[in-house]
Design a protein around this motif. Sequence first.
Motif, PDB file in Angstrom:
ATOM      1  N   LEU A   6       0.913  -1.110   0.071  1.00 25.97           N
ATOM      2  CA  LEU A   6      -0.046  -0.181   0.026  1.00 25.97           C
ATOM      3  C   LEU A   6       0.865   1.064   0.108  1.00 25.97           C
ATOM      4  CD1 LEU A   6      -2.494  -1.282   2.732  1.00 25.97           C
ATOM      5  CD2 LEU A   6      -2.851  -1.524   0.218  1.00 25.97           C
ATOM      6  N   ILE A   7       0.544   2.113  -0.953  1.00 26.40           N
ATOM      7  CA  ILE A   7       1.349   3.244  -1.141  1.00 26.40           C
ATOM      8  C   ILE A   7       1.002   4.583  -0.460  1.00 26.40           C
ATOM      9  CG2 ILE A   7       2.548   4.701  -2.840  1.00 26.40           C
ATOM     10  CD1 ILE A   7       2.165   2.210  -4.863  1.00 26.40           C
ATOM     11  N   TYR A   8       1.719   5.046   0.559  1.00 24.12           N
ATOM     12  CA  TYR A   8       1.054   6.222   1.051  1.00 24.12           C
ATOM     13  C   TYR A   8       2.103   7.384   1.076  1.00 24.12           C
ATOM     14  CZ  TYR A   8      -2.025   3.245   3.921  1.00 24.12           C
ATOM     15  OH  TYR A   8      -2.984   2.466   4.344  1.00 24.12           O
ATOM     16  N   SER A   9       1.639   8.654   0.805  1.00 17.45           N
ATOM     17  CA  SER A   9       2.392   9.583   0.564  1.00 17.45           C
ATOM     18  C   SER A   9       1.361  11.184   0.933  1.00 17.45           C
ATOM     19  CB  SER A   9       3.042   9.842  -0.575  1.00 17.45           C
ATOM     20  OG  SER A   9       2.180  10.043  -1.658  1.00 17.45           O
ATOM     21  N   VAL A  10       2.286  12.076   1.192  1.00 14.22           N
ATOM     22  CA  VAL A  10       1.368  13.364   1.607  1.00 14.22           C
ATOM     23  C   VAL A  10       1.028  13.746   0.128  1.00 14.22           C
ATOM     24  CG1 VAL A  10       1.404  15.599   2.716  1.00 14.22           C
ATOM     25  CG2 VAL A  10       2.927  13.713   3.510  1.00 14.22           C
ATOM     26  N   GLU A  11      -0.326  14.006   0.203  1.00 14.89           N
ATOM     27  CA  GLU A  11      -1.110  14.381  -1.160  1.00 14.89           C
ATOM     28  C   GLU A  11      -0.566  15.946  -1.814  1.00 14.89           C
ATOM     29  OE1 GLU A  11      -4.982  12.420  -2.389  1.00 14.89           O
ATOM     30  OE2 GLU A  11      -5.200  14.372  -1.710  1.00 14.89           O
ATOM     31  N   SER A  12      -0.638  16.599  -0.628  1.00 14.04           N
ATOM     32  CA  SER A  12      -0.024  18.110  -0.848  1.00 14.04           C
ATOM     33  C   SER A  12       1.522  18.300  -1.159  1.00 14.04           C
ATOM     34  CB  SER A  12      -0.497  19.024   0.234  1.00 14.04           C
ATOM     35  OG  SER A  12       0.251  18.592   1.563  1.00 14.04           O
ATOM     36  N   ASP A  13       2.304  17.125  -0.839  1.00 10.29           N
ATOM     37  CA  ASP A  13       3.454  17.297  -1.280  1.00 10.29           C
ATOM     38  C   ASP A  13       3.904  17.473  -2.871  1.00 10.29           C
ATOM     39  OD1 ASP A  13       6.223  17.183  -1.454  1.00 10.29           O
ATOM     40  OD2 ASP A  13       6.521  15.154  -0.137  1.00 10.29           O
ATOM     41  N   PRO A  14       4.436  18.557  -3.261  1.00  5.39           N
ATOM     42  CA  PRO A  14       4.671  18.598  -4.773  1.00  5.39           C
ATOM     43  C   PRO A  14       5.576  17.649  -5.353  1.00  5.39           C
ATOM     44  CG  PRO A  14       5.437  20.943  -3.687  1.00  5.39           C
ATOM     45  CD  PRO A  14       4.761  19.728  -2.549  1.00  5.39           C
ATOM     46  N   PRO A  27       9.934  12.019 -14.322  1.00  2.40           N
ATOM     47  CA  PRO A  27      10.991  10.958 -13.317  1.00  2.40           C
ATOM     48  C   PRO A  27       9.954  10.230 -12.541  1.00  2.40           C
ATOM     49  CG  PRO A  27      11.502  13.416 -13.199  1.00  2.40           C
ATOM     50  CD  PRO A  27      10.273  13.311 -13.994  1.00  2.40           C
ATOM     51  N   ILE A  28       8.942  10.486 -11.849  1.00  8.23           N
ATOM     52  CA  ILE A  28       8.156   9.504 -11.201  1.00  8.23           C
ATOM     53  C   ILE A  28       7.604   8.539 -12.093  1.00  8.23           C
ATOM     54  CG2 ILE A  28       5.993   9.369  -9.324  1.00  8.23           C
ATOM     55  CD1 ILE A  28       6.904  12.218  -8.613  1.00  8.23           C
ATOM     56  N   MET A  29       6.947   8.819 -13.104  1.00 11.86           N
ATOM     57  CA  MET A  29       6.372   7.712 -13.869  1.00 11.86           C
ATOM     58  C   MET A  29       7.447   6.945 -14.739  1.00 11.86           C
ATOM     59  SD  MET A  29       3.469   7.739 -13.705  1.00 11.86           S
ATOM     60  CE  MET A  29       3.137   6.350 -14.640  1.00 11.86           C
ATOM     61  N   ALA A  98      10.520  -1.908  -1.215  1.00 20.08           N
ATOM     62  CA  ALA A  98      11.444  -0.767  -1.109  1.00 20.08           C
ATOM     63  C   ALA A  98      12.398  -0.174  -2.398  1.00 20.08           C
ATOM     64  CB  ALA A  98      13.018  -1.243  -0.425  1.00 20.08           C
ATOM     65  N   LYS A  99      11.779  -0.916  -3.564  1.00 18.98           N
ATOM     66  CA  LYS A  99      12.061  -0.289  -4.985  1.00 18.98           C
ATOM     67  C   LYS A  99      10.734   0.338  -5.356  1.00 18.98           C
ATOM     68  CE  LYS A  99      15.791  -2.869  -5.573  1.00 18.98           C
ATOM     69  NZ  LYS A  99      16.526  -3.141  -6.641  1.00 18.98           N
ATOM     70  N   ILE A 100       9.638   0.271  -4.944  1.00 15.44           N
ATOM     71  CA  ILE A 100       8.862   1.253  -5.385  1.00 15.44           C
ATOM     72  C   ILE A 100       9.016   2.752  -5.207  1.00 15.44           C
ATOM     73  CG2 ILE A 100       6.182   1.894  -4.966  1.00 15.44           C
ATOM     74  CD1 ILE A 100       5.656  -0.838  -3.948  1.00 15.44           C
ATOM     75  N   PRO A 101       8.924   3.357  -6.268  1.00 10.60           N
ATOM     76  CA  PRO A 101       9.409   4.700  -6.177  1.00 10.60           C
ATOM     77  C   PRO A 101       8.885   5.615  -4.936  1.00 10.60           C
ATOM     78  CG  PRO A 101       8.934   4.300  -8.455  1.00 10.60           C
ATOM     79  CD  PRO A 101       8.281   3.225  -7.665  1.00 10.60           C
ATOM     80  N   HIS A 102       7.468   5.386  -4.664  1.00  6.65           N
ATOM     81  CA  HIS A 102       7.291   6.401  -3.537  1.00  6.65           C
ATOM     82  C   HIS A 102       7.908   5.838  -2.107  1.00  6.65           C
ATOM     83  CE1 HIS A 102       4.456   8.816  -6.060  1.00  6.65           C
ATOM     84  NE2 HIS A 102       4.577   9.657  -4.938  1.00  6.65           N
ATOM     85  N   ALA A 103       8.613   4.746  -2.060  1.00  7.74           N
ATOM     86  CA  ALA A 103       9.166   4.413  -0.812  1.00  7.74           C
ATOM     87  C   ALA A 103      10.314   5.179  -0.269  1.00  7.74           C
ATOM     88  CB  ALA A 103       9.895   3.211  -1.101  1.00  7.74           C
ATOM     89  N   SER A 104      10.854   6.237  -1.346  1.00  7.66           N
ATOM     90  CA  SER A 104      11.910   7.297  -1.037  1.00  7.66           C
ATOM     91  C   SER A 104      11.285   8.749  -0.574  1.00  7.66           C
ATOM     92  CB  SER A 104      12.837   7.684  -2.175  1.00  7.66           C
ATOM     93  OG  SER A 104      11.934   7.834  -3.251  1.00  7.66           O
ATOM     94  N   MET A 105      10.001   8.820  -0.821  1.00  6.38           N
ATOM     95  CA  MET A 105       9.155  10.035  -0.523  1.00  6.38           C
ATOM     96  C   MET A 105       7.812   9.707   0.337  1.00  6.38           C
ATOM     97  SD  MET A 105       8.257  11.103  -4.274  1.00  6.38           S
ATOM     98  CE  MET A 105       9.282  10.091  -5.319  1.00  6.38           C
ATOM     99  N   GLY A 106       7.664   8.602   0.768  1.00  4.94           N
ATOM    100  CA  GLY A 106       6.391   8.313   1.533  1.00  4.94           C
ATOM    101  C   GLY A 106       6.625   6.944   2.307  1.00  4.94           C
ATOM    102  N   THR A 107       5.532   6.274   2.367  1.00  4.50           N
ATOM    103  CA  THR A 107       5.637   5.051   3.201  1.00  4.50           C
ATOM    104  C   THR A 107       4.777   4.091   2.416  1.00  4.50           C
ATOM    105  OG1 THR A 107       5.360   6.041   5.333  1.00  4.50           O
ATOM    106  CG2 THR A 107       4.952   3.836   5.074  1.00  4.50           C
TER     107      THR A 107
END
Length: 117
Positions: A6-14, A27-29, A98-107
């Motif tokens: 489950l990919i969590y991050s702060v929606e308001s984080d640009p 780059p995210i895509m 740990a390889k999912i891109p949002h692991a480096s900017m979320g949870t």
Amino acid sequence: MKYACLIYSVESDPIAHPDPTTEAFAPIMAGYMAFGEEFGPKIVAGEALEPVATATCVRVRDGDTITTDGPFAETKEQLGGFYLIEAGDLDEAIAIAAKIPHASMGTIEVRPVPNFG
């Protein structure tokens, strides 16, 4: 065994959620495309979710269906998507998550999926 990532991050984080029409989105895509190429055989399913503001919560109380707009809980991090993966054990599932891109900017929350069959 199947695991939900489950990919969590702060929606308001640009940085975590740039506008898809801007260069910051590419780059995210690209990271997600690379993840899909590397782990394609392990991925059972996966989807992004629309923003939490589009959520509708459904509850049934005393036989009545009650709906409310918005998320169930007010939290800083919001569920933005998921992968359902096949992994040999929790350690392998964690290594993949740990390889999912949002692991480096979320949870990334990793949960075993029980087999009730």
